[in-house]
Design an enzyme around this catalytic site. Sequence first.
Site, PDB file in Angstrom:
ATOM      1  N   LEU A  38      34.235  42.695  51.069  1.00 48.28           N
ATOM      2  CA  LEU A  38      34.051  41.257  51.256  1.00 48.28           C
ATOM      3  C   LEU A  38      34.340  40.842  52.698  1.00 48.28           C
ATOM      4  O   LEU A  38      33.646  39.990  53.268  1.00 48.28           O
ATOM      5  CB  LEU A  38      34.969  40.475  50.294  1.00 48.28           C
ATOM      6  CG  LEU A  38      34.824  40.806  48.793  1.00 48.28           C
ATOM      7  CD1 LEU A  38      35.750  39.926  47.960  1.00 48.28           C
ATOM      8  CD2 LEU A  38      33.377  40.651  48.337  1.00 48.28           C
TER       9      LEU A  38
ATOM     10  N   TYR B 198      49.014  42.985  40.456  1.00 49.11           N
ATOM     11  CA  TYR B 198      47.853  42.417  41.148  1.00 49.11           C
ATOM     12  C   TYR B 198      47.698  40.930  40.800  1.00 49.11           C
ATOM     13  O   TYR B 198      47.524  40.084  41.679  1.00 49.11           O
ATOM     14  CB  TYR B 198      46.607  43.212  40.751  1.00 49.11           C
ATOM     15  CG  TYR B 198      45.339  42.804  41.449  1.00 49.11           C
ATOM     16  CD1 TYR B 198      45.160  43.070  42.809  1.00 49.11           C
ATOM     17  CD2 TYR B 198      44.304  42.174  40.755  1.00 49.11           C
ATOM     18  CE1 TYR B 198      43.984  42.710  43.451  1.00 49.11           C
ATOM     19  CE2 TYR B 198      43.133  41.814  41.390  1.00 49.11           C
ATOM     20  CZ  TYR B 198      42.971  42.084  42.741  1.00 49.11           C
ATOM     21  OH  TYR B 198      41.799  41.720  43.378  1.00 49.11           O
TER      22      TYR B 198
END
Length: 255
Positions: free
Chosen positions: A17, A161
């Site tokens: 990204l 996460y």
Amino acid sequence: MQLSNVIALVTGSASGLGRATAQRLARGGARVVICDLPVSHGANIAEEIGENAFFAGCDVTSEADICAALDQAEAKWGKVNVVVNCAGIAIAKRTLSKSGAHDLGIFLKVLQVNVGGSFNVIRLVAQRLAETEPGVDGERGVFISTASVAAFDGQIGQVAYAASKAAIHGMTLPLARDLMHLGMRVCTIAPGLFKTPMLASLPEQVQNELAKQVPFPQRLGDPDEYAQLAEHIITNRMLNGETIRLDGALRMPPK
Ligand SMILES: NC(=O)c1ccc[n+]([C@@H]2O[C@H](COP(=O)([O-])OP(=O)(O)OC[C@H]3O[C@@H](n4cnc5c(N)ncnc54)[C@H](O)[C@@H]3O)[C@@H](O)[C@H]2O)c1
């Protein structure tokens, strides 16, 4: 902010990204610091982009590394006025498993890189930007961080996460409020499933199974679609203090 006035530091931009964002911003006329680990392919990405980019080998959790990258950008172009935080790590580990309790060190490491790293870059850039002359509407800069849909629907094995991504979402509004008097905006993008090297390396059948979970469009996101949103946030001054899901209406199931 017009891209031609943007000096952006994009973390994690050697891959996925961040890479797509650095490429899109540079195509639009921005100057871009490719900020990624020294062992990454950042130098190649900077070379591909050309004179509007340079590679700064950095660990985002290091004050010295980020300051050195900002010094270099200032000497070359001027003060960095846009940050896109894409550097991040993911691990899959349950709270309890056959091997015992979740390792605390690993849990804290994920928080350190994903949350600590994003905050570290924002605070150091904000400090330098505060000294600059503001532009239209008093704007000085824009900060974008990357959460995940796991911030809201973390799956089994995503406790570390998801905690890190929820923290990135959680600090978005207070950061925007802290920096509002300085004309700095803060937004977060929460992506769903994007075809970055991590997912692209999975067998095609697994990728197709994942894509089927997305209501519409039923496919993995293209990294440039993330970059498009980052560009929009930079140029649309009314966007501030918000986390935007970019996920085709995906809501992750428990596993
Ligand atoms: N790909 C997806 O589907 C997806 C979905 C949701 C969220 N995200 C988030 O988007 C971000 C980018 O993901 P991606 O898929 O492009 O990942 P990626 O692994 O392709 O890229 C991450 C980059 O971060 C760099 N990095 C890691 N630790 C670093 C550190 N300490 N200092 C500097 N750089 C460091 C890596 O070297 C790598 O180049 C991550 O934060 C990830 O959690 C990705």
